[in-house]
Design a protein around this motif. Structure first.
Motif, PDB file in Angstrom:
ATOM      1  N   GLY A  70       0.813  -1.212   0.000  1.00  0.00           N
ATOM      2  CA  GLY A  70       0.000   0.000   0.000  1.00  0.00           C
ATOM      3  C   GLY A  70       0.843   1.257   0.000  1.00  0.00           C
ATOM      4  N   ALA A  71       1.908   1.253   0.793  1.00  0.00           N
ATOM      5  CA  ALA A  71       2.797   2.410   0.850  1.00  0.00           C
ATOM      6  C   ALA A  71       3.462   2.656  -0.504  1.00  0.00           C
ATOM      7  CB  ALA A  71       3.855   2.197   1.937  1.00  0.00           C
ATOM      8  N   PHE A  72       3.820   1.591  -1.193  1.00  0.00           N
ATOM      9  CA  PHE A  72       4.461   1.722  -2.505  1.00  0.00           C
ATOM     10  C   PHE A  72       3.502   2.375  -3.500  1.00  0.00           C
ATOM     11  CE2 PHE A  72       6.691   0.640  -6.327  1.00  0.00           C
ATOM     12  CZ  PHE A  72       8.017   0.458  -5.947  1.00  0.00           C
ATOM     13  N   ILE A  73       2.248   1.953  -3.465  1.00  0.00           N
ATOM     14  CA  ILE A  73       1.250   2.537  -4.372  1.00  0.00           C
ATOM     15  C   ILE A  73       1.064   4.022  -4.079  1.00  0.00           C
ATOM     16  CG2 ILE A  73      -1.192   2.511  -4.995  1.00  0.00           C
ATOM     17  CD1 ILE A  73      -1.145  -0.520  -4.533  1.00  0.00           C
ATOM     18  N   VAL A  74       0.963   4.369  -2.797  1.00  0.00           N
ATOM     19  CA  VAL A  74       0.749   5.764  -2.413  1.00  0.00           C
ATOM     20  C   VAL A  74       1.932   6.636  -2.830  1.00  0.00           C
ATOM     21  CG1 VAL A  74       0.520   7.332  -0.447  1.00  0.00           C
ATOM     22  CG2 VAL A  74      -0.825   5.219  -0.527  1.00  0.00           C
ATOM     23  N   ARG A  75       3.142   6.158  -2.600  1.00  0.00           N
ATOM     24  CA  ARG A  75       4.336   6.974  -2.863  1.00  0.00           C
ATOM     25  C   ARG A  75       4.713   7.031  -4.337  1.00  0.00           C
ATOM     26  NH1 ARG A  75       7.546   8.420   1.538  1.00  0.00           N
ATOM     27  NH2 ARG A  75       9.297   8.718   0.113  1.00  0.00           N
ATOM     28  N   PHE A  76       4.474   5.945  -5.068  1.00  0.00           N
ATOM     29  CA  PHE A  76       5.004   5.874  -6.437  1.00  0.00           C
ATOM     30  C   PHE A  76       3.942   5.674  -7.511  1.00  0.00           C
ATOM     31  CE2 PHE A  76       8.196   3.982  -3.502  1.00  0.00           C
ATOM     32  CZ  PHE A  76       9.077   5.054  -3.498  1.00  0.00           C
ATOM     33  N   GLY A  77       2.682   5.547  -7.115  1.00  0.00           N
ATOM     34  CA  GLY A  77       1.602   5.466  -8.083  1.00  0.00           C
ATOM     35  C   GLY A  77       1.542   4.178  -8.868  1.00  0.00           C
ATOM     36  N   MET A  78       2.151   3.127  -8.379  1.00  0.00           N
ATOM     37  CA  MET A  78       2.076   1.820  -9.038  1.00  0.00           C
ATOM     38  C   MET A  78       2.310   0.735  -8.004  1.00  0.00           C
ATOM     39  SD  MET A  78       5.727   1.642 -11.059  1.00  0.00           S
ATOM     40  CE  MET A  78       7.185   2.429 -10.376  1.00  0.00           C
ATOM     41  N   HIS A  79       1.917  -0.489  -8.381  1.00  0.00           N
ATOM     42  CA  HIS A  79       2.099  -1.614  -7.465  1.00  0.00           C
ATOM     43  C   HIS A  79       3.570  -2.001  -7.422  1.00  0.00           C
ATOM     44  CE1 HIS A  79       1.384  -5.358  -5.363  1.00  0.00           C
ATOM     45  NE2 HIS A  79       0.103  -5.031  -5.241  1.00  0.00           N
ATOM     46  N   ILE A  80       4.016  -2.438  -6.261  1.00  0.00           N
ATOM     47  CA  ILE A  80       5.411  -2.817  -6.092  1.00  0.00           C
ATOM     48  C   ILE A  80       5.821  -3.922  -7.053  1.00  0.00           C
ATOM     49  CG2 ILE A  80       4.930  -4.512  -4.278  1.00  0.00           C
ATOM     50  CD1 ILE A  80       7.538  -3.611  -2.892  1.00  0.00           C
ATOM     51  N   HIS A  81       4.870  -4.765  -7.446  1.00  0.00           N
ATOM     52  CA  HIS A  81       5.205  -5.909  -8.293  1.00  0.00           C
ATOM     53  C   HIS A  81       5.284  -5.582  -9.776  1.00  0.00           C
ATOM     54  CE1 HIS A  81       3.526  -8.133  -4.670  1.00  0.00           C
ATOM     55  NE2 HIS A  81       4.795  -8.481  -4.740  1.00  0.00           N
ATOM     56  N   VAL A  82       5.085  -4.330 -10.141  1.00  0.00           N
ATOM     57  CA  VAL A  82       5.241  -3.958 -11.554  1.00  0.00           C
ATOM     58  C   VAL A  82       6.366  -2.942 -11.742  1.00  0.00           C
ATOM     59  CG1 VAL A  82       2.818  -4.407 -12.043  1.00  0.00           C
ATOM     60  CG2 VAL A  82       3.528  -2.070 -11.515  1.00  0.00           C
TER      61      VAL A  82
ATOM     62  N   ILE B 196      11.125 -14.175   4.798  1.00  0.00           N
ATOM     63  CA  ILE B 196      12.039 -13.848   3.690  1.00  0.00           C
ATOM     64  C   ILE B 196      11.358 -12.893   2.715  1.00  0.00           C
ATOM     65  CG2 ILE B 196      13.239 -14.800   1.673  1.00  0.00           C
ATOM     66  CD1 ILE B 196      13.654 -17.372   3.362  1.00  0.00           C
ATOM     67  N   SER B 197      10.097 -13.153   2.397  1.00  0.00           N
ATOM     68  CA  SER B 197       9.367 -12.298   1.457  1.00  0.00           C
ATOM     69  C   SER B 197       9.201 -10.892   2.025  1.00  0.00           C
ATOM     70  CB  SER B 197       7.993 -12.908   1.150  1.00  0.00           C
ATOM     71  OG  SER B 197       8.118 -14.140   0.476  1.00  0.00           O
ATOM     72  N   LEU B 198       8.975 -10.811   3.322  1.00  0.00           N
ATOM     73  CA  LEU B 198       8.843  -9.505   3.957  1.00  0.00           C
ATOM     74  C   LEU B 198      10.130  -8.705   3.811  1.00  0.00           C
ATOM     75  CD1 LEU B 198       7.474  -7.388   5.719  1.00  0.00           C
ATOM     76  CD2 LEU B 198       8.158  -8.719   7.741  1.00  0.00           C
ATOM     77  N   VAL B 199      11.257  -9.345   4.031  1.00  0.00           N
ATOM     78  CA  VAL B 199      12.551  -8.666   3.885  1.00  0.00           C
ATOM     79  C   VAL B 199      12.741  -8.176   2.455  1.00  0.00           C
ATOM     80  CG1 VAL B 199      15.053  -8.975   3.954  1.00  0.00           C
ATOM     81  CG2 VAL B 199      13.626  -9.911   5.795  1.00  0.00           C
ATOM     82  N   VAL B 200      12.406  -9.008   1.484  1.00  0.00           N
ATOM     83  CA  VAL B 200      12.545  -8.618   0.081  1.00  0.00           C
ATOM     84  C   VAL B 200      11.677  -7.394  -0.216  1.00  0.00           C
ATOM     85  CG1 VAL B 200      12.099  -9.319  -2.308  1.00  0.00           C
ATOM     86  CG2 VAL B 200      13.152 -10.931  -0.711  1.00  0.00           C
ATOM     87  N   HIS B 201      10.427  -7.404   0.238  1.00  0.00           N
ATOM     88  CA  HIS B 201       9.531  -6.274   0.000  1.00  0.00           C
ATOM     89  C   HIS B 201      10.058  -4.998   0.658  1.00  0.00           C
ATOM     90  CE1 HIS B 201       6.640  -9.292  -1.354  1.00  0.00           C
ATOM     91  NE2 HIS B 201       5.916  -8.302  -1.835  1.00  0.00           N
ATOM     92  N   LEU B 202      10.560  -5.129   1.866  1.00  0.00           N
ATOM     93  CA  LEU B 202      11.069  -3.951   2.577  1.00  0.00           C
ATOM     94  C   LEU B 202      12.285  -3.381   1.859  1.00  0.00           C
ATOM     95  CD1 LEU B 202      10.940  -2.068   4.993  1.00  0.00           C
ATOM     96  CD2 LEU B 202      12.296  -3.727   6.294  1.00  0.00           C
ATOM     97  N   VAL B 203      13.189  -4.242   1.428  1.00  0.00           N
ATOM     98  CA  VAL B 203      14.374  -3.792   0.699  1.00  0.00           C
ATOM     99  C   VAL B 203      13.974  -3.092  -0.588  1.00  0.00           C
ATOM    100  CG1 VAL B 203      16.402  -4.574  -0.591  1.00  0.00           C
ATOM    101  CG2 VAL B 203      15.940  -5.502   1.690  1.00  0.00           C
ATOM    102  N   ARG B 204      12.992  -3.635  -1.309  1.00  0.00           N
ATOM    103  CA  ARG B 204      12.562  -3.020  -2.566  1.00  0.00           C
ATOM    104  C   ARG B 204      11.915  -1.659  -2.317  1.00  0.00           C
ATOM    105  NH1 ARG B 204      15.015  -3.856  -6.641  1.00  0.00           N
ATOM    106  NH2 ARG B 204      13.256  -3.705  -8.092  1.00  0.00           N
ATOM    107  N   LEU B 205      11.178  -1.526  -1.227  1.00  0.00           N
ATOM    108  CA  LEU B 205      10.589  -0.228  -0.895  1.00  0.00           C
ATOM    109  C   LEU B 205      11.680   0.794  -0.604  1.00  0.00           C
ATOM    110  CD1 LEU B 205       8.179   1.608  -0.200  1.00  0.00           C
ATOM    111  CD2 LEU B 205       8.262   0.677   2.135  1.00  0.00           C
ATOM    112  N   LEU B 206      12.678   0.406   0.182  1.00  0.00           N
ATOM    113  CA  LEU B 206      13.782   1.320   0.507  1.00  0.00           C
ATOM    114  C   LEU B 206      14.585   1.677  -0.742  1.00  0.00           C
ATOM    115  CD1 LEU B 206      14.998  -0.309   3.859  1.00  0.00           C
ATOM    116  CD2 LEU B 206      13.615   1.769   3.565  1.00  0.00           C
TER     117      LEU B 206
END
Length: 363
Positions: free
Chosen positions: A280-292, A336-346
């Motif tokens: 959700g934070a990724f969508i709000v900050r960057f206007g797209m889903h983290i997975h795209v 592990i998936s949580l860590v990957v998502h957090l790293v990608r957000l940062l």
């Protein structure tokens, strides 16, 4: 801004997804917010079936005609010119003065929602072409980045069930209701350690979870209630499944220790909620889903710790008679998936701070 009207010309008794082409165009008009009357009008030739993306695209482009093999199929014209344009379309003749878009052009058109170019279908509708058009229509509804099971295993099963549901008149909400009952039954089965029964029931539910959305899109019957119901069930049930599986290990004969039970439950609940918050934070900050964002993110979405990939881990554990190892594996993969998502957000935040434009690799 006043919306154009959408009207049909010609006649066609061939049914597609259990309805006439005229009814299909009427549903497209209603779903896309066309006016009954407007300063301009989009004429749709009923000899052809087309992806709803075409009318969305033409809505803001007056003076444009879309052709298929040289024949005009959709034309956005002024109300004054509508009768003359309709006569020319029925005769299969060109419409002078309009910008021409060829539906068969490999360049396609820009999907402004997904920010990528696509070539929506537009095909002659006859009894002989119905199977191919329904497959094209279904494929058009099967867009986006998703998990490995939904992308590679479900499509054919779900396509056949979507066809059957349309033929016998089951609504998307009816499919969601059946799936909701099966979801609860799977939860109960997991709780009592009936893992094979739960997996079989859950498998049917997971396929139906794809069918309801595809049926709604293919039959143009999406609703706010159905969308909220479907997504609500998707959002809420996974933690209950994991908790029930962990509890069911005891009656199965492979009980987790009290300490391990709460480590597993805590890790899964925290990881599940945190990943959703990051998305959700990724969508709000960057206007797209983290997975795209980048190709890595789309590839990781195939296996990230969502319900379907997690079920594969649980199945693997059960196959060797260790459902306890399966649920521990799900907890570990969630972390592990949580860590990957957090790293990608940062990383995305760092890219934006550096002044680099954030653009999806699919654009």
């Amino acid at each position: 801004m006043t919306s154009p009207a959408l009207a049909t010309i010609g006649d066609n008794s061939t049914h597609l997804w259990g309805m006439t082409n005229a009814e299909r165009v009427r549903r497209i008009s209603q779903a896309q917010g066309f006016d009954e009357q407007g300063p301009t009008i989009i004429l749709a030739h009923l000899d052809y079936a087309f992806d709803p993306m075409w009318t969305t695209y033409l809505k803001s482009r007056p003076g444009t005609v879309v052709t298929r093999n040289g024949r005009p199929v959709l034309a956005h014209v002024g109300e004054v010119e509508a009768n003359e344009a309709a006569a020319l379309m029925i005769a299969g003749r060109p419409l002078p003065g309009l910008k021409v878009i060829e539906a068969e052009d490999e360049a396609g058109i820009l999907n402004e929602v997904l920010r990528k170019r696509e070539r929506p279908f537009m095909e002659p509708l006859t009894p002989a072409t119905v199977p191919a058009i329904e497959r094209l229509s279904y494929k058009g509804a099967y867009k986006g980045v998703t998990d490995v099971l939904t992308k590679y295993l479900w499509p054919e099963w779900a396509f056949r069930l979507t066809q059957l549901s349309a033929r016998i008149g089951i609504s998307p909400n009816g499919i969601t209701a059946i799936g909701s009952v099966l979801c609860i039954m799977a939860t109960v089965a997991f709780w009592y350690g009936w893992f094979w029964t739960g997996l079989a029931t859950g498998l049917v539910f997971m396929v139906l979870d794809t069918v309801d959305g595809k049926l709604a899109r293919c039959t143009i019957t999406s609703s706010k209630l159905g969308n909220a119901w479907d997504h609500g069930v998707d959002l809420v049930h996974p933690p209950f499944w994991w908790w029930a599986w962990a509890a069911g290990c005891a009656p199965y004969g492979r009980a987790l220790s009290d300490e391990m039970f709460w480590i597993v439950i805590g890790t899964m609940l925290f990881g599940y909620v945190a990943q959703r918050l990051i998305e959700g934070a990724f969508i709000v900050r960057f206007g797209m889903h983290i997975h795209v964002w980048q190709k890595f993110d789309s590839d990781f979405r195939l296996v990230t710790a969502r319900r379907n990939p997690n079920m594969v881990i649980l199945l693997a554990g059960l196959l060797i008679g260790r459902p306890d190892w399966g649920i521990i594996g799900v907890a570990a993969w969630t972390a592990i998936s949580l860590v990957v998502h957090l790293v990608r957000l940062l990383q995305a935040m760092a890219v934006k701070r550096a002044g680099v434009a954030m653009v999806s690799w699919l654009a």
